[in-house]
Design a protein around this motif. Structure first.
Motif, PDB file in Angstrom:
ATOM      1  N   PRO A 278       0.819  -1.210   0.000  1.00 58.43           N
ATOM      2  CA  PRO A 278       0.000   0.000   0.000  1.00 58.43           C
ATOM      3  C   PRO A 278       0.854   1.262   0.000  1.00 58.43           C
ATOM      4  O   PRO A 278       2.061   1.226   0.268  1.00 58.43           O
ATOM      5  N   GLU A 279       0.206   2.381  -0.276  1.00 58.39           N
ATOM      6  CA  GLU A 279       0.920   3.652  -0.398  1.00 58.39           C
ATOM      7  C   GLU A 279       1.698   4.004   0.860  1.00 58.39           C
ATOM      8  O   GLU A 279       2.814   4.520   0.791  1.00 58.39           O
ATOM      9  N   GLY A 280       1.142   3.726   2.030  1.00 62.90           N
ATOM     10  CA  GLY A 280       1.810   4.063   3.279  1.00 62.90           C
ATOM     11  C   GLY A 280       2.791   3.011   3.751  1.00 62.90           C
ATOM     12  O   GLY A 280       3.364   3.151   4.834  1.00 62.90           O
ATOM     13  N   GLY A 281       3.000   1.962   2.960  1.00 61.06           N
ATOM     14  CA  GLY A 281       3.915   0.903   3.349  1.00 61.06           C
ATOM     15  C   GLY A 281       3.208  -0.216   4.091  1.00 61.06           C
ATOM     16  O   GLY A 281       2.020  -0.140   4.409  1.00 61.06           O
ATOM     17  N   HIS A 282       3.937  -1.258   4.366  1.00 59.27           N
ATOM     18  CA  HIS A 282       3.410  -2.420   5.080  1.00 59.27           C
ATOM     19  C   HIS A 282       3.430  -2.143   6.586  1.00 59.27           C
ATOM     20  O   HIS A 282       4.417  -1.643   7.129  1.00 59.27           O
ATOM     21  N   LEU A 283       2.342  -2.485   7.260  1.00 60.81           N
ATOM     22  CA  LEU A 283       2.217  -2.262   8.695  1.00 60.81           C
ATOM     23  C   LEU A 283       1.866  -3.583   9.377  1.00 60.81           C
ATOM     24  O   LEU A 283       0.890  -4.235   9.013  1.00 60.81           O
ATOM     25  N   ILE A 284       2.672  -3.971  10.366  1.00 64.20           N
ATOM     26  CA  ILE A 284       2.419  -5.200  11.117  1.00 64.20           C
ATOM     27  C   ILE A 284       1.554  -4.859  12.330  1.00 64.20           C
ATOM     28  O   ILE A 284       1.983  -4.130  13.228  1.00 64.20           O
ATOM     29  N   THR A 285       0.347  -5.370  12.334  1.00 62.53           N
ATOM     30  CA  THR A 285      -0.573  -5.116  13.442  1.00 62.53           C
ATOM     31  C   THR A 285      -0.918  -6.379  14.224  1.00 62.53           C
ATOM     32  O   THR A 285      -1.606  -6.301  15.244  1.00 62.53           O
ATOM     33  N   ASP A 286      -0.453  -7.522  13.771  1.00 61.82           N
ATOM     34  CA  ASP A 286      -0.742  -8.790  14.430  1.00 61.82           C
ATOM     35  C   ASP A 286       0.562  -9.555  14.637  1.00 61.82           C
ATOM     36  O   ASP A 286       1.218  -9.907  13.656  1.00 61.82           O
ATOM     37  N   PRO A 287       0.983  -9.751  15.880  1.00 58.04           N
ATOM     38  CA  PRO A 287       0.278  -9.401  17.114  1.00 58.04           C
ATOM     39  C   PRO A 287       0.395  -7.908  17.432  1.00 58.04           C
ATOM     40  O   PRO A 287       1.362  -7.268  17.027  1.00 58.04           O
TER      41      PRO A 287
END
Length: 349
Positions: free
Chosen positions: A318-327
């Motif tokens: 995505p435009e804002g980059g990859h985000l790890i939310t889990d965990p």
């Protein structure tokens, strides 16, 4: 024009409004790439307008498989990096590859070695942890022109994709813990102020304070570097203020080690006089004096996922980059936080 460098991949990426790695994969004819036709045409048109000439030998090397992935960090001895390294090692091993580790300042001081590393097919991808130095963007962008490259725990920048942890949420969680204990006067000790990590953690700190209508005092916000010595210097500086906070949020545990040492040297009791909470949970913080309250972030998952991305088809994301939310971020409460004193600490003499 004589003496003028031909436009590179970064110029094409800027003209097309996409990342350097995406330009590289389109122009090298990567058959595994899934991209919209209008994006592909925009890149090809930008390359034609700029009269970009691909490096033929570089294209051939790009298609080769070296069996190795590079990971560049600011300091390989930093204990926080151990979990990132472990996650990256597990992922490379699962793909039949090995992980090569390097210090970013060392590579920056020897650009010929860096160019050989990225340009001679020695690695199949590169993970770069930006540390806020001037050379970070330049070298990461240069690498992205040769092979899949991703910024580790950073948002995309300089045309290079990024993957990051939920640092804003982690910082807000730490501040919420202090507020729930009754603290209203809270300071911030960060790392290098220009780094994306420090910016995001300060943003999370500020968001939590603003949500509760609490003042953010500029004199209680100090950003130095990412080591224990910087934490010691920051806390020493904070303790010279005419009035002190009752709690401090520290951007990571290595900085917090120095901050705690400075508090002890100045006769400040933790948590009696000052509560301290920090980001990351490495093995030694449970055995400190006092054991440190922390917010646990999935560093191993960060390393694993970064490798998967440079070896896969969804590097840009995505435009804002990859985000790890889990965990998600997890608060680990120990003895360095407690309700505040009934009266604020005055100036130390």
């Amino acid at each position: 024009m004589k003496g003028r460098r031909a436009p590179g991949l970064s110029a094409v990426a800027e003209r097309a409004g996409v990342s350097v790695s995406l330009v590289s994969r389109i122009l090298t004819g990567d058959a595994t790439l899934r991209v919209r036709d209008d994006t592909r045409q925009r890149v090809l048109q930008a390359a034609e307008e700029l009269k970009y000439v691909p490096h033929v030998s570089g294209r051939a090397l790009r298609l080769a498989k070296a069996g190795a992935i590079g990971l560049v960090v600011q300091d390989v001895s930093n204990p926080i990096h151990a979990e990132i390294i472990r996650g990256a090692q597990l992922a490379t091993a699962a793909h039949g590859q090995v992980l090569l580790l390097a210090d970013s300042p060392e590579l920056a001081s020897n650009t010929q070695a860096f160019d050989r590393l990225i340009g001679e097919g020695r690695i199949d991808g590169l993970l770069w942890q930006s540390s806020g130095f001037g050379f970070d963007d330049e070298l990461a962008s240069r690498a992205a022109g040769h092979l899949p490259t991703i910024l580790v725990n950073n948002r995309p920048r300089a045309g290079v994709p990024g993957i990051r942890l939920a640092d804003e949420e982690a910082a807000a969680l730490a501040v919420e813990h202090l507020i729930e204990l009754g603290h209203r006067d809270i300071g911030f000790v960060g790392g290098r102020a220009v780094t994306d990590i420090s910016v995001r953690r300060l943003a999370g700190f500020s968001e939590a304070m603003n949500r509760h209508g609490l003042p953010i005092r500029p004199e209680w916000i100090i950003a130095e570097e990412w080591d224990a010595a910087a934490g010691h210097a920051a806390m020493t500086s904070l303790l010279t203020r005419p009035r002190l906070p009752t709690a401090v949020f520290v951007a990571n545990v290595v900085v917090a080690v120095g901050a705690l040492a400075a508090a002890r040297e100045h006769g400040i009791s933790v948590p009696g006089d000052l509560s301290v909470v920090a980001i990351h949970d490495v093995w030694f913080v449970a055995h400190g004096a006092p054991p440190l309250t922390t917010v646990l972030l999935p560093l191993r998952e960060l390393g694993r996922r970064a490798v998967e991305l440079v070896l896969g088809d969804d590097l840009d994301g995505p435009e804002g980059g990859h985000l790890i939310t889990d965990p998600p971020p997890q608060l680990v409460v120990r003895d360095s936080t407690a309700p505040p004193r009934t009266s604020p600490i005055g100036h130390l003499r």
